[in-house]
Scaffold this active site. Structure first.
Site, mmCIF file in Angstrom:
data_model
loop_
_atom_site.group_PDB
_atom_site.id
_atom_site.type_symbol
_atom_site.label_atom_id
_atom_site.label_comp_id
_atom_site.label_asym_id
_atom_site.label_seq_id
_atom_site.Cartn_x
_atom_site.Cartn_y
_atom_site.Cartn_z
ATOM 1 N N GLU A 161 42.713 50.277 29.360
ATOM 2 C CA GLU A 161 42.777 49.159 30.305
ATOM 3 C C GLU A 161 41.988 47.964 29.799
ATOM 4 O OE1 GLU A 161 41.096 51.848 30.755
ATOM 5 O OE2 GLU A 161 39.107 51.349 31.498
ATOM 6 N N ASP A 162 40.912 48.255 29.038
ATOM 7 C CA ASP A 162 40.125 47.134 28.517
ATOM 8 C C ASP A 162 40.892 46.387 27.418
ATOM 9 O OD1 ASP A 162 39.996 49.352 26.949
ATOM 10 O OD2 ASP A 162 37.847 49.204 26.523
ATOM 11 N N ARG A 165 53.477 25.723 42.746
ATOM 12 C CA ARG A 165 52.543 25.137 41.791
ATOM 13 C C ARG A 165 52.529 23.620 41.919
ATOM 14 N NH1 ARG A 165 55.284 29.277 39.927
ATOM 15 N NH2 ARG A 165 54.212 30.917 38.768
ATOM 16 N N ARG A 175 44.287 54.607 21.625
ATOM 17 C CA ARG A 175 43.989 53.172 21.676
ATOM 18 C C ARG A 175 44.802 52.423 20.633
ATOM 19 N NH1 ARG A 175 39.680 52.098 25.062
ATOM 20 N NH2 ARG A 175 38.778 50.303 24.036
#
Lengths: 753, 743
Positions: free
Chosen positions: B650-651, B447, B698
């Site tokens: 996944e969302d 970095r 969910r």
């Protein structure tokens, strides 16, 4: 009387002491005399003056002319001898180094201790002598030049003062850092040239250092060395014993570098003064990897040759030319087999240039490579890169362990080409700013030390590392932390008013219905009329303050009044009565999500008028927005402060003089500092109310539009760029116009134009 | 009268002359004295005045410091080479590693890179032996490593090894002190002289001198140590970590306490301190002098003598007065109401106060000479703290008062950024330590300072993704570049979705029409074979079909944005222009919200129409491709496996991740509300949405994710972005996004 004389003489003596030097001695008599006179008449003065009333004029003229004469006389006295002196200096300026006094070092003169590896600023550096000063700038003293010889008369250095060290010292003495007063100096630079250890007699040089009048074990002394060590083992730091002195060295390794104490500097390449390589725009170049060093260890050369075999044309491996006739030119030529290339021009033909360690870690070629805008591939384990304390080398170079030399092709191929271009630009910028001359190297070193002593005033990462083009195009928003401020403190509404009291009261009553209103501030811009009595004002449940201004200026609305205690400010005109409480509350909620932007209602756009070749203001139905009107807009109080104190150029005066465009100026200011577009909320297009007839016609007025366009052009020229950002969106409540029961919506009352 | 006037004139003339000389004369001594001093007592004391000017211009031709002929380096090298005396560079490196050991260790000499190159940066943690008690803090450190993506359970794979023995507290007088550590460490079969080991330590040494000795030989091991002094610190090898308390949370951690940027940025106090003053032993020179600076108004520096049992025995003349003053103020109150907080050294160089001040957005004023500040290798502390010098204590008040308010504003915000990025939990401290070491091991993909020191910080910015900063969504403004103006559409075709291939092909045509579309990738995960060639619509952009793969490698695309999966909003272009203004966020259509269910003491998930939202479904969303990479490489396997097994959430996970990075909500743009209904008919989700389990899953996912993140990263938003003329009563011909109007 005698007492008087004595005291005046004492005063005169004080003057003389202050004047110092024999040159001013004769003065003491005159001064003493006149002082006496003044004292004598001074005692009778007060009685005199009242009687002279009628002849005042004559008296004052006389007094004035005398003072004037005195001034001229003083001036002449002050500057006349001085100018002669400086002329003398000028003429002797072209002096020879051989005129410098000769100092013979006794054989048994003391030698400083070896450099102390544990030295740090807080242990070995005397910070008291730098002191606290408002400019946060260290003072640097340079010892006058002397020629040191040993008892046999042999000089301690084979070259004496080198051209480069002379340049370095001149640069320091011409800089702000310089002081000629050794007692005020924070840093002392010996005039003994130790840039190249090879030309030095180590022991004698050390003795010479120890003889410096303020040496004091080397405390606060700064030595510059570029070529340390000598055969066979080439130490990575100057071998001259130097006790506590700081070392600005080229070629430190991690074991000799005292982090935060020493400064790692580049090895200056004399070629940079000789050859002018114009900057080349970043982009793909003919060769991918170039090695142009001449004295490589055969192990390395072998590995590079293998690399060349594998990758063919992409790799160019140069060496010195064996078949050329010897001469000064040979340093400017490189060969691959029988092909001859010009050096350093060939560096500009390659994307990456290999910088391998030699016997020393620091290589002058690094400077040539940077100058050519070639990305250095540095293979020198444990090397402390030049100015690594402040420069971010990852943006300008590729550092690869020596072990991985055979893999460099694959490693370099993995770098995205945009990054290569970025590094090429950065490399050249590093050279321009920090490598190009001894002056640049010297002053950078001093700045680094300065930053350590006044860390709170240190130059920022951006200042050190961003090339001008990036400094120009980048933004570092002052409100950079992603924050969504809590709803609770609410906002302060600032109403600018002149004399439309009735309308003002309606506005106040309307705004007071907004749940998050914390305070109302009325800016009374009318100096001829007092605001109405307290009892006449509408009764509202938040505090209401009236501020009276000294002048009727538009800028007053953006003043950071202490009365504004919230972050959020709602600027609102005294005729904006059409906004619903839902609209305002929603505006505030949106501002909370974008506290660094202007959040307003009607949006406006700037357009480039191709026919006229200038900017145009647009208020028609457009699909885009680049400004919001501040007739009603939320923004951070910080921007008030910016508007009042940091507005560039004469924009503020322009606005006050034209009584227009304060909102455009605000839009420019915010967009310029944050680089972000404003947020338009709700569909509203105009501030229009049924009963305000032609007054609002102001916005429609053709001349008004012309003036607004002019403002944009004027501001764009002051900012030197067009900071406004165009967007195609506006913010509506999540359920706006959705097929959903209105009463369940948080902000149902939104939607009028 | 005339005479008097004349006298008066003379008088004033004389007076003015005297005045002028006296005033003007000030300059004369300055120059003359310095001229005298120029010689500095050396042999040239009384020289020609001209010699005393700054640095003379010499007229003679001077030699170069490194004449090209004998360009000493080159010449010497060649000579040496001919003689064969110059040792091979490889040999030289070997010599280095045998010479520079122990206290002079560096990565080059004491670290074995080969293991890391073979297997990547993997960290092994020794199993804990029975009977070895470890402290809570050390347990947190170990579990943070074990939960990270660096962890390996196979020592043969390891690049770095961490002891199972608690080395945090090496103060012999402490109850936590582990005895006979030396023997235990040497007995470890993998110890190998400490090579590639990392040792964590918070306390070392003991009363009265508190040395930095750990009480055992660490050999070639690296130290991650708190309160480390510059003298003992091996730069580029050790890591300085902050001192943290037992209560420091394992993961997540509290947010910084700054809620808003007040203007002007000054707080009630300018500078505060409240702490012990030690009567015996080291560490109190500075604290003893603090009362000189204390003014009981805006500079409040309080010390107490009360510590230990027998403080009365040693008490000095000031103790009673100091103690009384000390009790008048509340530490917490001062901490949160002061612009600057003094952080003087205590027994050791670092103190808890440092992190406390950082969190409280009270700019730390360091008075601890020689302290190698936490993570100083990568953090530029000048941007978040005032580094003072103990020797200049008396100047501190005027120094901090001279700091401009713009600078205060910046310093304060930076404290918050650093706190949240690197310090708020043990996990962050440990991960930062590991990332720093990883950056050293893979130097060419490490970095830059900008990545460490600007939002979102080094833990979220992974250089393995790209070394070009413009490839990340975070640095556009700082670099003055713009996001790439094109997107790649990724269409995910899963089995039940495509009963016929028609919808997919329709979508393809629609997306390809967008001006901003650069390419389309279709992930074909259907049982059915691909539609025949001739049935594919002709598109102006390249279409790539990948069969049987679930994920897109993140390096696939040159473009900035991702447009994912199925349904077909007509307004891709509008969403994309919005995304260009917010490249670090997810821009999507259907939104969802989370809430805290206080009855069940857990997070709830809702898909009802609400006035706010905190997630957008990624069924159709635009986000930066970097998040794809981050999703794959930052998140632990446990979460990803859970998502894969459930084929759900996944969302949500993506929304969690992006909000954790940005600390901001996603952005919802105008949407076709019938989305759900139309989707029901054709998508696999139809069945899933109908399934009550789906919803419960969910909910469970959310709580799992929140516990891994240690906090709830999601943030609510109340607004949606529409086109400027959306639903306005104006001719549709004026509108750019007409499709959206018809929704």
């Amino acid at each position: 009387m005698s007492a008087l004389w004595r005291s005046s003489e004492r005063a005169a003596a004080a003057c003389v002491r202050a004047l110092g030097g024999p040159a001013a001695k004769w003065l003491s008599r005159i001064v003493g005399f006149s002082m006496c006179a003044s004292v004598k008449y001074g005692s009778r003065g007060p009685a005199l003056i009242p009687r002279m009333k009628t002849k005042h004029r004559v008296y004052y003229i006389a007094l004035f002319s005398v003072v004037l004469l005195g001034l001229i006389a003083t001036g002449a006295f002050q500057f006349w001898p001085h100018s002669i002196e400086s002329a003398a200096e000028w003429s002797v300026d072209r002096r020879s180094v051989h005129d410098a006094p000769l100092v013979r070092l006794p054989a048994n003169s003391p030698i400083p201790e070896r450099g102390d590896l544990s030295c740090r600023m807080h242990t070995c550096f005397n910070v008291y002598s730098c002191g606290y000063n408002p400019k946060n700038r260290i003072k640097v003293y340079i010892y006058p030049l002397q020629r040191y010889v040993d008892e046999l008369g042999t000089p301690i250095s084979s070259t004496g003062l080198s051209r480069e060290y002379n340049e370095l010292l001149s640069a320091i003495s011409d800089s702000d850092f310089y002081t000629d007063d050794v007692s005020r100096a924070c840093l002392l630079v010996p005039s003994i040239d130790v840039l190249n250890q090879n030309s030095l007699r180590v022991r004698e040089t050390a003795q010479a250092l120890a003889m410096l009048p303020r040496w004091d074990r080397g405390t606060n002394h700064l030595l510059f060395n570029m070529l340390p060590g000598g055969p066979p083992d080439y130490n990575t730091a100057l071998d001259v014993p130097r006790d506590k002195a700081l070392l600005a060295g080229g070629g430190f390794s991690t074991w000799t570098y005292r982090q935060g104490y020493d400064v790692s500097i580049p090895v200056y390449s004399p070629l940079s003064a000789e050859v002018d390589l114009p900057e080349r725009p970043p982009g793909p170049r003919r060769y991918f990897i170039l090695s142009s060093q001449t004295a490589l260890h055969r192990e390395y050369r072998g590995e590079l040759e293998r690399l060349k075999e594998e990758n063919g044309e992409a790799v160019l491996l140069l060496d010195k030319c064996s078949n050329l006739s010897q001469g000064a030119v040979s340093s400017r030529k490189r060969c691959y087999k029988s092909q001859v290339f010009d050096y350093p021009q060939i560096l500009q033909e390659s994307s990456f240039c290999v910088v391998l360690r030699g016997a020393r870690l620091g290589q002058a070629i690094l400077s040539d490579v940077l100058q050519a805008g070639c990305v250095p591939v540095i293979l020198a384990d444990s090397y402390i890169l030049p100015f690594s304390e402040v420069l971010d080398w990852k943006r300008a170079s590729v550092v690869i362990p020596e072990d991985k030399l055979p893999e460099i092709y694959t490693i370099l191929k993995g770098i995205p080409h945009r990054q290569v271009e970025e590094m090429q630009r950065q490399a050249r910028w590093f050279w321009d700013a920090y490598f190009r001359s001894m002056k640049a190297i010297g002053l950078t070193t001093l700045q680094i030390i300065n930053d350590r002593i006044y860390p709170y005033a240190a130059r920022s990462y951006e200042q050190w590392n961003n090339p001008p083009v990036v400094q120009w195009s980048s933004v570092n928003s002052p409100l950079f932390l992603p924050l969504i401020p809590p709803r609770s403190p609410g906002f302060t509404a600032v109403v600018l008013t002149y004399d439309r009291v009735e309308s003002l009261f309606r506005v106040i009553t309307e705004i007071s219905k907004v749940p998050s209103l914390a305070k109302l501030l009325v800016v009374w811009n009318n100096q001829n009329k007092s605001p109405p009595e307290e009892s006449l004002w509408p009764k509202i449940n938040v505090p209401l303050k009236v501020v009276r201004t000294k002048e009727n200026k538009l800028s007053n609305r953006f003043f950071p009044y202490d009365e504004i205690e919230t972050e959020a400010v709602l600027a609102i005109d005294d005729d904006i009565i059409m906004l619903t409480s839902d609209e305002l509350q929603f505006g505030y909620e949106v501002w909370r999500e974008f506290p660094d932007r202007l959040v307003g209602y009607p949006g406006r756009l700037h357009l480039w008028d191709h026919e006229m070749g200038k900017w145009k203001y647009e208020s028609e139905w457009t699909n885009e927005v680049s400004m919001v009107l501040t007739g009603a807009a939320f923004y951070h109080k910080y921007f008030n402060y910016l508007y009042t104190y940091k507005m560039p150029g004469d924009i503020k005066n322009w606005v006050d003089a034209h009584m227009n465009c304060e909102d455009i100026a605000m839009n420019f200011l915010v967009a310029n500092i944050t680089g972000k577009a404003p947020i338009k909320v709700t569909p509203r297009k105009k501030f229009k109310c049924p009963e305000c007839t032609a007054i609002d016609g102001l916005s429609l007025d053709q001349t008004h539009m012309v003036e607004r366009s002019e403002c944009i052009n004027k501001f764009a020229s002051v900012f030197g760029t067009m900071p406004l950002k165009v967007v195609e969106h506006r913010a509506d409540p999540v359920l706006y116009k959705d097929d959903f029961p209105e009463k369940l919506k948080s902000f149902p009352n939104i939607g009028s134009l | 009268m005339q005479a008097k006037k004349r006298y008066l004139a003379l008088l004033s003339a004389a007076a003015s002359l005297v005045l002028l000389f006296c005033l003007g004369g000030v300059q004369v001594p300055a120059t003359s004295s310095s001229r005298g001093g120029g010689g500095g007592g050396g042999p040239g004391r009384r020289r020609h005045p001209a010699a005393e000017r700054p640095w003379p211009r010499f007229s003679d031709p001077l030699p170069s410091f490194a004449p090209p002929e004998s360009h000493s380096d080159a010449a010497a090298e060649e000579e040496a080479e001919e003689r064969g005396a110059h040792s091979s560079p490889r040999l030289k490196r070997d010599v280095n590693s045998s010479v520079y050991r122990a206290r002079r260790c560096r990565m080059e000499s004491c670290f074995d890179f080969s293991a890391c190159e073979r297997n990547g940066f993997k960290v092994y943690v020794y199993p804990q032996q029975k009977g070895d008690k470890i402290s809570e803090s050390y347990a947190n450190i170990l579990s943070a490593i074990e939960g990270s993506r660096f962890y390996t359970s196979d020592p043969g794979q390891a690049c770095l090894l961490v002891l199972g023995l608690d080395t945090l507290d090496r103060d012999q007088l402490s109850p936590q002190y582990v005895h006979n550590l030396k023997g235990k460490v040497q007995g470890q079969p993998l110890w190998n002289g400490g090579r590639n080991h990392l040792i964590f330590n918070l306390y070392s040494g003991t009363w009265p001198d508190y040395t930095e000795d750990l009480g055992f030989d660490i050999g070639l091991a690296m130290l991650a140590k708190a309160s480390v002094g510059a003298e003992n610190f091996r730069p580029g090898f050790d890591v300085s970590i902050p001192l943290f308390s037992k209560e420091h949370p394992r993961a997540g951690g509290e947010r910084g306490s700054l809620r808003s940027n007040t203007i002007p940025p000054f707080r009630k106090y300018v500078l505060v301190f409240k702490g012990k003053r030690y009567l015996t032993g080291i560490g109190s020179d500075t604290r003893n002098a603090l009362y000189h600076v204390h003014n009981a108004e805006d500079v409040v520096l309080l010390t107490t003598c009360k510590h230990g049992k027998d403080w009365q025995k040693h008490k000095d003349a000031r103790c009673d007065r100091d103690n009384a003053e000390y009790d008048k103020y509340d530490y917490r109150e001062m901490l949160h109401n002061s612009t600057f907080c003094l952080v003087p050294r205590g027994r050791r160089l670092g103190s808890f106060r440092f992190l406390e001040a950082l969190q409280a957005a009270c700019v730390p004023v360091m008075l601890s000479n020689g302290w190698e500040l936490p993570f100083s290798e990568v953090i530029n502390w000048n941007t978040a703290a005032v580094i003072g010098d103990e020797r200049l204590l008396l100047q501190i008040p005027s120094t901090v008062r001279s700091i401009h308010q713009d600078k205060i504003l910046a310093l304060r915000q930076q404290t918050q950024f650093l706190w949240e990025a690197y310090f708020s939990s043990v996990e962050k401290i440990v991960l930062t330590t590991l990332e720093i070491i990883q950056d050293r091991v893979f130097q060419h993909t490490s970095r830059s300072s900008l990545m460490w020191n600007s939002h979102p910080g080094g833990l979220f910015a992974m250089p393995q993704y790209s070394v070009y900063l413009g490839d990340f969504p975070f640095y556009y403004a700082q670099l003055g570049v713009k996001p790439y103006p094109k997107f790649t559409a990724v269409i995910h075709a899963v089995t039940p979705l495509v009963s016929q291939s028609q919808p997919i092909l329709k979508l393809l045509t629609a997306v390809a029409k967008s001006h901003h579309c650069a390419q389309i990738i279709i992930l074909w995960n259907c049982d059915k074979p691909l539609p025949a060639k001739h049935r594919w619509p002709a598109t102006s952009v390249p279409v790539i079909v990948i069969e049987g793969e679930n994920k897109v490698s993140s390096h696939c695309c040159e473009t900035g944005g991702f447009f994912l999966e199925s349904p077909v909003p007509r307004s891709v272009d509008f969403a994309f222009t919005v995304w260009q203004s917010f490249p670090e966020r997810i821009v999507g259509y259907p939104a969802r919200s989370h809430f805290w269910d206080s009855n069940k003491e857990r997070w709830g998930y809702t898909s009802k129409w609400t006035n706010d939202y905190s997630m957008v479904l990624t069924g159709a969303a635009i986000y930066h491709r970097y998040y794809h990479y981050l999703y794959t490489n930052y998140l632990p396997a446990s979460l990803k496996n859970m998502v894969d097994q459930l084929a759900n959430c996944e969302d949500i996970l993506m929304n969690f991740l992006v909000s954790a990075v940005t600390k901001l909500p996603p952005i919802k743009v105008t949407q076709k509300k019938q989305y759900k209904e139309t989707m029901m008919g054709q998508s696999s989700r139809a069945s899933r949405w109908a399934d009550p389990d789906h919803f419960a899953q969910r909910q469970t996912c959310m709580n799992k994710f929140a516990s891994w993140f240690g906090t709830m990263p999601l943030v609510h938003s109340q607004m949606r972005l529409d086109p400027v003329l959306f639903k306005d009563q104006v001719s549709i011909l004026r509108k750019k996004y007409r499709d959206i109007e018809r929704l």
